[in-house]
Design a protein around this motif. Sequence first.
Motif, PDB file in Angstrom:
ATOM      1  N   ARG A  14      81.226  62.198   8.620  1.00 17.68           N
ATOM      2  CA  ARG A  14      80.557  61.254   9.378  1.00 17.68           C
ATOM      3  C   ARG A  14      81.818  60.018   9.487  1.00 17.68           C
ATOM      4  O   ARG A  14      81.900  59.649  10.416  1.00 17.68           O
ATOM      5  N   SER A  66      75.826  62.300  18.187  1.00 16.43           N
ATOM      6  CA  SER A  66      74.700  61.318  18.044  1.00 16.43           C
ATOM      7  C   SER A  66      74.829  60.471  19.424  1.00 16.43           C
ATOM      8  O   SER A  66      75.731  60.292  19.910  1.00 16.43           O
ATOM      9  N   LEU A 118      66.754  51.670  16.173  1.00 18.79           N
ATOM     10  CA  LEU A 118      67.292  51.771  14.925  1.00 18.79           C
ATOM     11  C   LEU A 118      66.631  52.776  13.994  1.00 18.79           C
ATOM     12  O   LEU A 118      67.337  53.722  13.501  1.00 18.79           O
ATOM     13  N   LYS A 119      65.193  52.453  13.652  1.00 20.25           N
ATOM     14  CA  LYS A 119      64.724  53.423  12.954  1.00 20.25           C
ATOM     15  C   LYS A 119      64.576  55.052  13.329  1.00 20.25           C
ATOM     16  O   LYS A 119      64.890  55.927  12.774  1.00 20.25           O
ATOM     17  N   LEU A 122      68.271  56.251  12.827  1.00 24.55           N
ATOM     18  CA  LEU A 122      68.525  56.108  11.082  1.00 24.55           C
ATOM     19  C   LEU A 122      67.666  56.575  10.195  1.00 24.55           C
ATOM     20  O   LEU A 122      67.827  56.636   8.759  1.00 24.55           O
ATOM     21  N   GLU A 123      66.382  56.734  10.735  1.00 21.19           N
ATOM     22  CA  GLU A 123      65.412  57.252   9.713  1.00 21.19           C
ATOM     23  C   GLU A 123      65.615  58.176   8.539  1.00 21.19           C
ATOM     24  O   GLU A 123      65.370  57.790   7.462  1.00 21.19           O
ATOM     25  N   ALA A 125      68.496  58.521   6.999  1.00 16.15           N
ATOM     26  CA  ALA A 125      69.438  57.933   6.215  1.00 16.15           C
ATOM     27  C   ALA A 125      68.683  56.800   5.298  1.00 16.15           C
ATOM     28  O   ALA A 125      69.309  56.660   4.308  1.00 16.15           O
ATOM     29  N   TYR A 126      67.820  56.365   5.817  1.00 15.51           N
ATOM     30  CA  TYR A 126      67.179  55.310   4.893  1.00 15.51           C
ATOM     31  C   TYR A 126      65.478  55.653   4.601  1.00 15.51           C
ATOM     32  O   TYR A 126      64.472  55.198   4.960  1.00 15.51           O
ATOM     33  N   TRP A 134      62.882  47.940   8.311  1.00 22.02           N
ATOM     34  CA  TRP A 134      63.551  47.997   9.660  1.00 22.02           C
ATOM     35  C   TRP A 134      63.626  47.162  10.451  1.00 22.02           C
ATOM     36  O   TRP A 134      64.707  46.914  11.410  1.00 22.02           O
TER      37      TRP A 134
END
Length: 190
Positions: A14, A66, A118-119, A122-123, A125-126, A134
Amino acid sequence: MSEAVNKESSPALRMAVDFGPLAVFFAVNSLMNGPQLARVLAATAAFMVAIVVAMAVSRWKTGTISPMLWMSGGLVLVFGSLTLYFHDATFIKVKPTIVYAMFAAILGFGLATGRPLLKQMLETAYPGLNETGWRKLTINWTVFFAFMAVLNEVVWRNSSWDFWVGFKLWGAVPLTLLFAALNIPMLLRH
Protein backbone atom coordinates in the motif's frame (compact mmCIF):
# COMPACT_ATOMS: atom_id res chain seq x y z
CA MET A 1 -17.20 -15.97 -15.82
CA SER A 2 -14.92 -13.84 -13.76
CA GLU A 3 -15.52 -12.73 -10.25
CA ALA A 4 -14.04 -9.67 -8.63
CA VAL A 5 -11.00 -10.42 -6.58
CA ASN A 6 -10.23 -8.27 -3.56
CA LYS A 7 -7.10 -9.66 -2.00
CA GLU A 8 -5.75 -8.06 1.17
CA SER A 9 -2.62 -6.05 0.49
CA SER A 10 0.36 -5.69 2.78
CA PRO A 11 1.16 -2.32 4.34
CA ALA A 12 4.41 -2.23 2.33
CA LEU A 13 2.51 -2.71 -0.93
CA ARG A 14 0.00 0.00 0.00
CA MET A 15 2.85 2.42 0.83
CA ALA A 16 4.62 1.60 -2.45
CA VAL A 17 1.44 2.13 -4.47
CA ASP A 18 0.48 5.32 -2.61
CA PHE A 19 3.89 6.99 -2.29
CA GLY A 20 6.04 5.28 -4.94
CA PRO A 21 4.99 7.57 -7.81
CA LEU A 22 5.76 10.64 -5.70
CA ALA A 23 9.18 9.20 -4.83
CA VAL A 24 9.84 8.62 -8.55
CA PHE A 25 8.84 12.23 -9.29
CA PHE A 26 11.21 13.48 -6.57
CA ALA A 27 14.08 11.22 -7.65
CA VAL A 28 13.89 12.16 -11.33
CA ASN A 29 13.74 15.86 -10.47
CA SER A 30 16.72 15.51 -8.11
CA LEU A 31 18.88 13.38 -10.38
CA MET A 32 18.19 15.17 -13.65
CA ASN A 33 20.67 17.79 -14.78
CA GLY A 34 19.87 20.76 -16.94
CA PRO A 35 17.48 23.67 -16.89
CA GLN A 36 14.49 23.70 -14.58
CA LEU A 37 11.97 23.23 -17.39
CA ALA A 38 13.73 20.05 -18.54
CA ARG A 39 13.60 18.71 -14.96
CA VAL A 40 9.91 19.64 -14.64
CA LEU A 41 9.02 17.83 -17.85
CA ALA A 42 11.14 14.74 -17.10
CA ALA A 43 9.84 14.46 -13.52
CA THR A 44 6.25 14.94 -14.70
CA ALA A 45 6.58 12.28 -17.41
CA ALA A 46 8.14 9.86 -14.91
CA PHE A 47 5.35 10.62 -12.42
CA MET A 48 2.75 9.80 -15.07
CA VAL A 49 4.41 6.48 -15.91
CA ALA A 50 4.85 5.65 -12.21
CA ILE A 51 1.18 6.30 -11.39
CA VAL A 52 0.08 4.00 -14.24
CA VAL A 53 2.49 1.33 -12.94
CA ALA A 54 1.14 1.81 -9.39
CA MET A 55 -2.41 1.35 -10.64
CA ALA A 56 -1.43 -1.79 -12.59
CA VAL A 57 0.40 -3.24 -9.58
CA SER A 58 -2.58 -2.50 -7.35
CA ARG A 59 -4.89 -4.25 -9.79
CA TRP A 60 -2.51 -7.21 -10.19
CA LYS A 61 -1.73 -7.71 -6.50
CA THR A 62 -5.09 -6.85 -4.91
CA GLY A 63 -7.54 -7.35 -7.75
CA THR A 64 -8.74 -3.77 -7.52
CA ILE A 65 -7.74 -0.12 -7.79
CA SER A 66 -9.00 2.05 -4.93
CA PRO A 67 -11.25 5.02 -5.75
CA MET A 68 -8.60 7.35 -4.32
CA LEU A 69 -5.94 5.87 -6.61
CA TRP A 70 -8.27 6.15 -9.61
CA MET A 71 -8.92 9.81 -8.83
CA SER A 72 -5.30 10.65 -8.14
CA GLY A 73 -4.09 8.72 -11.18
CA GLY A 74 -6.61 10.37 -13.46
CA LEU A 75 -5.62 13.82 -12.24
CA VAL A 76 -1.89 13.05 -12.56
CA LEU A 77 -2.46 12.00 -16.17
CA VAL A 78 -4.63 15.03 -17.02
CA PHE A 79 -2.50 17.67 -15.29
CA GLY A 80 0.73 15.94 -16.27
CA SER A 81 -0.37 15.97 -19.90
CA LEU A 82 -1.19 19.68 -19.66
CA THR A 83 2.22 20.31 -18.08
CA LEU A 84 3.98 18.46 -20.89
CA TYR A 85 1.89 20.00 -23.66
CA PHE A 86 2.12 23.61 -22.49
CA HIS A 87 5.61 23.31 -20.93
CA ASP A 88 4.19 24.93 -17.78
CA ALA A 89 4.76 23.58 -14.26
CA THR A 90 1.65 25.32 -12.94
CA PHE A 91 -0.55 22.41 -13.97
CA ILE A 92 1.37 19.77 -12.03
CA LYS A 93 1.72 22.12 -9.04
CA VAL A 94 -2.03 22.70 -8.80
CA LYS A 95 -2.88 18.98 -9.08
CA PRO A 96 -2.38 18.29 -5.33
CA THR A 97 -4.61 21.25 -4.45
CA ILE A 98 -7.38 19.79 -6.58
CA VAL A 99 -6.92 16.29 -5.16
CA TYR A 100 -7.00 17.55 -1.56
CA ALA A 101 -9.98 19.82 -2.25
CA MET A 102 -11.88 16.97 -3.95
CA PHE A 103 -11.25 14.63 -1.02
CA ALA A 104 -12.38 17.33 1.43
CA ALA A 105 -15.50 18.04 -0.66
CA ILE A 106 -16.40 14.36 -1.04
CA LEU A 107 -15.96 13.65 2.67
CA GLY A 108 -17.79 16.87 3.57
CA PHE A 109 -20.65 15.91 1.27
CA GLY A 110 -20.82 12.54 3.00
CA LEU A 111 -21.00 14.26 6.39
CA ALA A 112 -23.69 16.69 5.23
CA THR A 113 -25.86 13.95 3.71
CA GLY A 114 -25.34 11.39 6.47
CA ARG A 115 -23.50 8.98 4.18
CA PRO A 116 -20.32 7.71 5.83
CA LEU A 117 -18.16 7.66 2.70
CA LEU A 118 -14.94 7.22 4.66
CA LYS A 119 -16.46 4.23 6.44
CA GLN A 120 -17.34 2.63 3.11
CA MET A 121 -13.77 3.04 1.87
CA LEU A 122 -11.87 2.12 5.04
CA GLU A 123 -14.17 -0.14 7.04
CA THR A 124 -11.88 -3.16 6.73
CA ALA A 125 -8.92 -1.09 7.98
CA TYR A 126 -10.76 -0.08 11.17
CA PRO A 127 -12.95 -3.02 12.22
CA GLY A 128 -15.06 -2.29 15.28
CA LEU A 129 -14.96 1.49 14.97
CA ASN A 130 -18.32 2.84 16.14
CA GLU A 131 -20.42 5.51 14.40
CA THR A 132 -19.06 8.29 16.63
CA GLY A 133 -15.52 7.26 15.73
CA TRP A 134 -16.33 7.21 12.01
CA ARG A 135 -17.92 10.66 12.23
CA LYS A 136 -14.95 12.12 14.11
CA LEU A 137 -12.46 10.47 11.75
CA THR A 138 -14.35 11.83 8.74
CA ILE A 139 -14.45 15.34 10.20
CA ASN A 140 -10.74 15.17 11.01
CA TRP A 141 -9.77 14.05 7.50
CA THR A 142 -12.10 16.57 5.86
CA VAL A 143 -10.46 19.42 7.78
CA PHE A 144 -6.99 17.99 7.11
CA PHE A 145 -7.56 17.73 3.35
CA ALA A 146 -8.93 21.30 3.24
CA PHE A 147 -5.85 22.49 5.17
CA MET A 148 -3.52 20.62 2.80
CA ALA A 149 -5.23 22.16 -0.25
CA VAL A 150 -4.65 25.65 1.15
CA LEU A 151 -1.10 24.78 2.23
CA ASN A 152 -0.19 23.47 -1.23
CA GLU A 153 -1.51 26.67 -2.81
CA VAL A 154 0.53 28.83 -0.41
CA VAL A 155 3.71 26.81 -0.96
CA TRP A 156 3.64 26.56 -4.77
CA ARG A 157 2.66 30.20 -5.23
CA ASN A 158 5.36 31.52 -2.89
CA SER A 159 8.37 29.31 -3.47
CA SER A 160 10.69 27.92 -6.10
CA TRP A 161 10.11 24.70 -8.04
CA ASP A 162 12.77 22.86 -6.02
CA PHE A 163 11.29 23.98 -2.70
CA TRP A 164 7.81 22.88 -3.78
CA VAL A 165 9.08 19.47 -4.91
CA GLY A 166 10.91 19.06 -1.59
CA PHE A 167 7.78 20.12 0.28
CA LYS A 168 5.74 17.44 -1.52
CA LEU A 169 8.06 14.70 -0.29
CA TRP A 170 9.45 16.03 2.98
CA GLY A 171 6.47 18.13 4.04
CA ALA A 172 3.19 16.74 2.72
CA VAL A 173 3.99 13.04 3.18
CA PRO A 174 5.23 13.38 6.79
CA LEU A 175 2.30 15.69 7.64
CA THR A 176 -0.12 13.07 6.33
CA LEU A 177 1.54 10.24 8.25
CA LEU A 178 1.73 12.36 11.42
CA PHE A 179 -1.93 13.33 11.10
CA ALA A 180 -2.92 9.67 10.67
CA ALA A 181 -0.90 8.77 13.78
CA LEU A 182 -2.49 11.59 15.79
CA ASN A 183 -5.90 10.04 15.10
CA ILE A 184 -4.94 6.73 16.74
CA PRO A 185 -5.93 7.68 20.33
CA MET A 186 -9.39 8.77 19.14
CA LEU A 187 -9.72 5.59 17.10
CA LEU A 188 -8.84 3.47 20.13
CA ARG A 189 -11.50 5.24 22.25
CA HIS A 190 -14.22 4.52 19.67
